[in-house]
Every structure is written in C-alpha cells, then in structure tokens.
Design a protein around this motif. Structure first.
Motif, PDB file in Angstrom:
ATOM      1  N   ILE A  83      -5.352   0.035  -5.507  1.00  0.00           N
ATOM      2  CA  ILE A  83      -5.150  -1.319  -4.999  1.00  0.00           C
ATOM      3  C   ILE A  83      -6.436  -2.130  -5.181  1.00  0.00           C
ATOM      4  CG2 ILE A  83      -4.601  -2.699  -2.951  1.00  0.00           C
ATOM      5  CD1 ILE A  83      -3.159  -0.052  -1.945  1.00  0.00           C
ATOM      6  N   MET A 129       0.823  -1.207   0.000  1.00  0.00           N
ATOM      7  CA  MET A 129       0.000   0.000   0.000  1.00  0.00           C
ATOM      8  C   MET A 129       0.862   1.264   0.000  1.00  0.00           C
ATOM      9  SD  MET A 129      -3.015  -1.146   2.655  1.00  0.00           S
ATOM     10  CE  MET A 129      -4.030   0.289   2.336  1.00  0.00           C
ATOM     11  N   ALA A 189       2.315   1.673  -3.508  1.00  0.00           N
ATOM     12  CA  ALA A 189       1.293   2.039  -4.486  1.00  0.00           C
ATOM     13  C   ALA A 189       0.868   3.499  -4.348  1.00  0.00           C
ATOM     14  CB  ALA A 189       0.084   1.117  -4.336  1.00  0.00           C
ATOM     15  N   LYS A 247      -7.533  -4.664  -8.305  1.00  0.00           N
ATOM     16  CA  LYS A 247      -6.362  -4.996  -9.115  1.00  0.00           C
ATOM     17  C   LYS A 247      -6.013  -6.478  -8.974  1.00  0.00           C
ATOM     18  CE  LYS A 247      -5.501  -0.860 -10.759  1.00  0.00           C
ATOM     19  NZ  LYS A 247      -5.482  -0.576 -12.199  1.00  0.00           N
ATOM     20  N   TYR A 287       0.449  -6.355  -9.062  1.00  0.00           N
ATOM     21  CA  TYR A 287       1.361  -6.442  -7.921  1.00  0.00           C
ATOM     22  C   TYR A 287       1.930  -7.853  -7.887  1.00  0.00           C
ATOM     23  CZ  TYR A 287      -1.034  -2.198  -6.484  1.00  0.00           C
ATOM     24  OH  TYR A 287      -1.552  -0.926  -6.460  1.00  0.00           O
TER      25      TYR A 287
END
Length: 320
Positions: free
Chosen positions: A145, A114, A117, A148, A204
């Motif tokens: 986030i 997090m 991002a 995704k 990710y």
C-alpha cells in the motif's frame, strides 16, 4: 397536538425516547427486517413525517398514500431510494445525513482497501480452517500500500478524508471529479486526472461518489480493461456504480488483482451470488457508517430535521 411520524425500523432507546417526547410515533418494531411494502403504505396514511432507511423505496405510490406528509428524513447520505422529483412536486422536504459519517466511512474505506490488498479475510479463513501449512516464500503474499498510486473517483468530503489517510502511507493521490477541487489539491497534494488516465495509472481505484442513473455502471468492462493487471477496485458508495458481472469476469480471468466491496447492486447480497465464490473479492455488508457513535449521530440528525420541519423551521440538511 403532537405531529405524527412513522419510523421504519426500531432505533436505539435514546433516539426513540427523543422522538416520543416530540411526536406521536408509530414504528415498525422488527430491528432487523425492513418494513413490508403493504405495511408502509398503510402506516403513512395519516403521518406528517417519515423516518426511513435506505431499504425503503419512497416513491409516488407512497406519497399518494400519505396526503399529510411534509418531510421524508432518510438515515443515510445517499437518497437514491427516494423519488426526489415526486417529493418536490408535492412540496415534501427530503433530508439526509451528510457530514456526520465522513470520517467513519473513510475509516472503513481504507480498512477495506488494506484488507483486500493484504488478503486478510482470505488468510484468516485459512488459519481458522486449519489449513495453515509450512512456511513458503510466496505464501499469502499480497500487495503493498505504501508508495502506491491511489485514484479517487469523487473527491467530496469522504474522498478527501480517504486521501488524507493515504498521505500517511506516502501514496500518490489522483482524483477525478466533474470539476476540479483546487482547495483539496492544496490541502492534501492530490492531482486532478481525467477518468481514463486515472484508471490506467492507479494501483487502487476507490469509488466515493453518489449514484445516479447517469453514472450507472460507471465501472464496466471498458473501464476495467484500462486498469493495471494488479489494480484493486474499492467501492463504498453504491453498488450500481459497478457492473458486477464485468468485475467478476475480470477478476476470474486475472485482468485485475482484486476488489473490496461494501455495497452491491442487490442488497442484501444473495448467498448464491457468484461474487461470493471469488477469492479475489473482499466483502462487507454496507457498513461504511457503522460505528456506534456515528450511527447515533446520524439518528439524532434525522430527529433534528424532523423537529425543525414539523415545527415550521428550515431543515438542517435538505436534499436539493
């Protein structure tokens, strides 16, 4: 007569008190710096047990200096600092601390994801340095986030715990293991993927697998070239899994968007390492398990293993 152990770092009082109740204890008293190699070799000469950290290399040379040694109890899940083959040849038990740090490490992994991002460290420094100027539509923008695709390489305990957190963000979860984990698939809705497919599809990529010589630089130039331009790489496992030179070049050339790293090939990371010059990297100092409660649980599990083995019982968490 009490068995003798050597502890390679000063530990919290409650842990040291427990050890002193059970054993004759020698300890390296600097809480911050690793025990020097020459001191370690000298201190293990007459010990039955060794309470060690990832910062110590425990190899054949150590074993040669420790003819009475029966157990090496490592304060970590990983054990690539220990020559397991040499220990086995000498009938020395090696233990680690799995399980107790799963949720805490998963917390840190998702926090690092997090923070990377949303550029939290970079933007925090902007505010602290008085560089926060007028509002503009695209200032300080990061990556979403929610919704995704998360690709987890290594869906063990920690990997599944990270995936469970990702479900709260409505993420699509892919994973790659040497073998499928169908039970985990059923629990969290993860989908098995071949490695190259995972790299190509994931927003990710999170590395959560043990390091070995066989997966050294698992993520290198070829693998990075497969990733999306806005992909983010997160590593909270071991530094040797990532080719840091290839990662740096890819970030600076904007082939991928960012990286969050808690582990590095060389630790501590040198202050002149060029990764630290990149604004696209979020770093932390190998703190995956670093909550107060978890570190104490880890210490007590090491104590339990020492007590069991040096009392003639089976270890609780042996490295096999």
């Amino acid at each position: 007569m009490k068995k003798k152990i050597y502890v390679t770092r000063q530990l919290p009082d409650e842990v040291m008190e427990r050890l002193h109740e059970q054993f004759e204890v020698k300890v390296w008293n600097d809480p911050d710096e690793p025990v020097p190699r020459n001191v370690l070799l000298e201190e293990v000469a007459d010990v039955d047990g060794l309470f060690c950290m990832l910062s110590e290399t425990i190899d054949e040379e150590v074993f040669q200096h420790a003819p009475q040694l029966k157990i090496v109890a490592n304060l970590a899940v990983g054990y690539n600092n220990i020559d397991i083959g040499a220990a086995k040849n000498r009938n020395i038990t090696v233990t680690n601390t799995p399980g107790v740090l799963t949720e805490t490490t998963a917390d840190l992994t998702f926090a690092l994801l997090m923070a990377t991002a949303r550029r939290l460290v970079e933007t925090s420094e902007i505010v602290r340095n008085g560089e926060w100027g007028a509002w503009a539509p695209m200032h300080f923008t990061g990556q979403d986030i929610h919704g995704k695709t998360l690709g987890i390489v290594g869906l063990g305990r920690i990997g599944e715990a990270v995936a469970k957190r990702a479900t709260g963000f409505d993420m699509n979860i892919l994973y790659h293991n040497r073998s499928r984990n169908e039970q985990a698939e059923a629990r969290i809705g993860a989908k098995y993927s071949e490695m190259d497919d995972l790299l190509q599809r994931s927003d990710y990529i999170v590395l959560l697998l043990p390091y070995s010589t066989s997966n050294h630089h698992l993520i290198g130039k070829r693998e990075i070239d497969l990733m999306k331009e806005d992909a983010i790489v997160i590593n909270t496992s071991r530094g040797g899994l990532v080719d840091e030179d290839a990662l740096y070049e890819a970030l600076e050339q904007r082939k991928i968007w960012g990286a969050g790293l808690d582990v590095f090939e060389q630790e501590p990371l040198p202050k002149d390492d060029r990764l630290l010059t990149s604004k696209y990297v979020t770093v932390s100092p190998h703190i995956g398990s670093a909550s107060i409660a978890t570190r104490l649980q880890m210490c007590h599990l090491v104590c339990d293993n020492l007590i069991h083995v040096l009392s003639g019982d089976e270890p609780l968490t042996p490295v096999t």
